[in-house]
Scaffold this motif. Structure first.
Motif, PDB file in Angstrom:
ATOM      1  N   MET A  32       0.907  -1.473   0.599  1.00  0.00           N
ATOM      2  CA  MET A  32       0.080   0.104   0.082  1.00  0.00           C
ATOM      3  C   MET A  32       0.872   1.137  -0.351  1.00  0.00           C
ATOM      4  SD  MET A  32      -2.399   1.481   3.010  1.00  0.00           S
ATOM      5  CE  MET A  32      -1.429   1.565   4.234  1.00  0.00           C
ATOM      6  N   PHE A  33       0.806   2.054  -1.124  1.00  0.00           N
ATOM      7  CA  PHE A  33       1.015   3.688  -0.665  1.00  0.00           C
ATOM      8  C   PHE A  33       1.044   3.928   0.679  1.00  0.00           C
ATOM      9  CE2 PHE A  33       1.346   2.221  -5.364  1.00  0.00           C
ATOM     10  CZ  PHE A  33       2.527   2.879  -5.666  1.00  0.00           C
ATOM     11  N   VAL A  34       2.347   4.585   1.123  1.00  0.00           N
ATOM     12  CA  VAL A  34       1.675   5.522   2.401  1.00  0.00           C
ATOM     13  C   VAL A  34       1.803   6.975   2.138  1.00  0.00           C
ATOM     14  CG1 VAL A  34       2.769   6.086   4.436  1.00  0.00           C
ATOM     15  CG2 VAL A  34       2.874   3.472   3.856  1.00  0.00           C
ATOM     16  N   CYS A  35       3.340   7.207   0.709  1.00  0.00           N
ATOM     17  CA  CYS A  35       3.138   8.079   0.859  1.00  0.00           C
ATOM     18  C   CYS A  35       2.469   8.378  -0.729  1.00  0.00           C
ATOM     19  CB  CYS A  35       4.001   9.199   1.321  1.00  0.00           C
ATOM     20  SG  CYS A  35       5.226  10.496   0.777  1.00  0.00           S
ATOM     21  N   LEU A  36       2.216   9.292  -0.857  1.00  0.00           N
ATOM     22  CA  LEU A  36       1.953  10.014  -3.319  1.00  0.00           C
ATOM     23  C   LEU A  36       2.992  10.488  -2.658  1.00  0.00           C
ATOM     24  CD1 LEU A  36      -2.158   9.814  -2.226  1.00  0.00           C
ATOM     25  CD2 LEU A  36      -0.749   8.128  -3.080  1.00  0.00           C
ATOM     26  N   SER A  91       4.029   1.050   2.450  1.00  0.00           N
ATOM     27  CA  SER A  91       4.119   0.598   3.747  1.00  0.00           C
ATOM     28  C   SER A  91       5.345  -0.266   4.321  1.00  0.00           C
ATOM     29  CB  SER A  91       2.923   0.185   3.992  1.00  0.00           C
ATOM     30  OG  SER A  91       2.731  -0.731   2.945  1.00  0.00           O
ATOM     31  N   HIS A  92       5.586  -0.617   2.951  1.00  0.00           N
ATOM     32  CA  HIS A  92       6.850  -1.854   3.091  1.00  0.00           C
ATOM     33  C   HIS A  92       8.285  -1.333   3.522  1.00  0.00           C
ATOM     34  CE1 HIS A  92       9.260  -5.539   1.929  1.00  0.00           C
ATOM     35  NE2 HIS A  92      10.017  -4.757   1.663  1.00  0.00           N
ATOM     36  N   VAL A  93       8.368  -0.088   2.312  1.00  0.00           N
ATOM     37  CA  VAL A  93       9.565   1.096   1.734  1.00  0.00           C
ATOM     38  C   VAL A  93       9.721   1.000   4.172  1.00  0.00           C
ATOM     39  CG1 VAL A  93      10.468   3.233   1.714  1.00  0.00           C
ATOM     40  CG2 VAL A  93       9.761   0.860  -0.535  1.00  0.00           C
ATOM     41  N   VAL A  94       8.773   1.972   4.386  1.00  0.00           N
ATOM     42  CA  VAL A  94       8.565   2.555   5.754  1.00  0.00           C
ATOM     43  C   VAL A  94       8.282   1.522   6.551  1.00  0.00           C
ATOM     44  CG1 VAL A  94       7.392   4.164   7.255  1.00  0.00           C
ATOM     45  CG2 VAL A  94       7.469   4.191   4.653  1.00  0.00           C
ATOM     46  N   ASP A  95       8.801   0.475   6.617  1.00  0.00           N
ATOM     47  CA  ASP A  95       8.774  -0.520   7.750  1.00  0.00           C
ATOM     48  C   ASP A  95      10.556  -1.524   7.896  1.00  0.00           C
ATOM     49  OD1 ASP A  95       5.608  -1.205   8.570  1.00  0.00           O
ATOM     50  OD2 ASP A  95       5.425  -2.424   6.961  1.00  0.00           O
ATOM     51  N   GLU A  96      10.594  -0.821   6.418  1.00  0.00           N
ATOM     52  CA  GLU A  96      11.647  -1.679   6.131  1.00  0.00           C
ATOM     53  C   GLU A  96      13.068  -0.005   7.457  1.00  0.00           C
ATOM     54  OE1 GLU A  96      13.363  -1.806   2.585  1.00  0.00           O
ATOM     55  OE2 GLU A  96      12.310  -3.839   2.454  1.00  0.00           O
ATOM     56  N   VAL A  97      12.493   0.790   6.725  1.00  0.00           N
ATOM     57  CA  VAL A  97      13.188   2.130   7.383  1.00  0.00           C
ATOM     58  C   VAL A  97      12.794   2.312   9.441  1.00  0.00           C
ATOM     59  CG1 VAL A  97      13.035   4.334   7.671  1.00  0.00           C
ATOM     60  CG2 VAL A  97      13.009   3.812   5.480  1.00  0.00           C
ATOM     61  N   VAL A  98      11.588   1.836   9.567  1.00  0.00           N
ATOM     62  CA  VAL A  98      11.573   2.309  11.333  1.00  0.00           C
ATOM     63  C   VAL A  98      12.254   0.996  11.716  1.00  0.00           C
ATOM     64  CG1 VAL A  98       9.891   1.573  12.885  1.00  0.00           C
ATOM     65  CG2 VAL A  98       9.437   2.744  11.059  1.00  0.00           C
ATOM     66  N   ALA A  99      12.631  -0.636  10.690  1.00  0.00           N
ATOM     67  CA  ALA A  99      13.433  -1.886  11.594  1.00  0.00           C
ATOM     68  C   ALA A  99      14.417  -0.964  11.363  1.00  0.00           C
ATOM     69  CB  ALA A  99      12.705  -2.958  10.714  1.00  0.00           C
ATOM     70  N   THR A 130      -0.666   8.244   9.320  1.00  0.00           N
ATOM     71  CA  THR A 130      -0.031   6.868   9.072  1.00  0.00           C
ATOM     72  C   THR A 130       0.699   6.421   9.588  1.00  0.00           C
ATOM     73  OG1 THR A 130      -1.435   7.480   7.191  1.00  0.00           O
ATOM     74  CG2 THR A 130       0.131   5.081   7.186  1.00  0.00           C
ATOM     75  N   LEU A 131       2.555   7.456   8.948  1.00  0.00           N
ATOM     76  CA  LEU A 131       3.886   7.585   9.243  1.00  0.00           C
ATOM     77  C   LEU A 131       4.216   7.466  11.001  1.00  0.00           C
ATOM     78  CD1 LEU A 131       6.018  10.063   7.452  1.00  0.00           C
ATOM     79  CD2 LEU A 131       5.466   7.203   6.761  1.00  0.00           C
ATOM     80  N   ARG A 132       3.399   7.895  11.918  1.00  0.00           N
ATOM     81  CA  ARG A 132       3.691   7.351  13.411  1.00  0.00           C
ATOM     82  C   ARG A 132       2.644   6.736  13.806  1.00  0.00           C
ATOM     83  NH1 ARG A 132       2.759  13.191  13.211  1.00  0.00           N
ATOM     84  NH2 ARG A 132       1.214  13.622  13.801  1.00  0.00           N
TER      85      ARG A 132
END
Length: 62
Positions: free
Chosen positions: A1-5, A11-19, A44-46
């Motif tokens: 799913m796109f988090v940032c248009l 969401s996969h990219v953001v999950d990796e960054v948080v991990a 959404t990021l938070r």
């Protein structure tokens, strides 16, 4: 799913960054750009950050 248009970050990219250590929406923006433009995705990021650390609340620094 796109988090940032604005940047096309998923969401996969953001999950990796948080991990990999991002703990704030600003750190996510620095790492992948999400949340760094218009800011509509910051809530959404938070939520992604909070979900990632739901099992380990002592790891989240505010």
């Amino acid at each position: 799913m796109f988090v940032c248009l604005c940047t096309g970050a998923t969401s996969h990219v953001v999950d990796e960054v948080v991990a990999n250590g991002a703990r704030t929406s600003r750190e996510i923006a620095e790492a992948c750009g999400a949340g760094g433009d218009c800011g509509r995705c910051r809530r959404t990021l938070r939520a992604i950050i909070e979900a990632h650390f739901a099992d380990k609340p002592e790891s989240v620094s505010r």
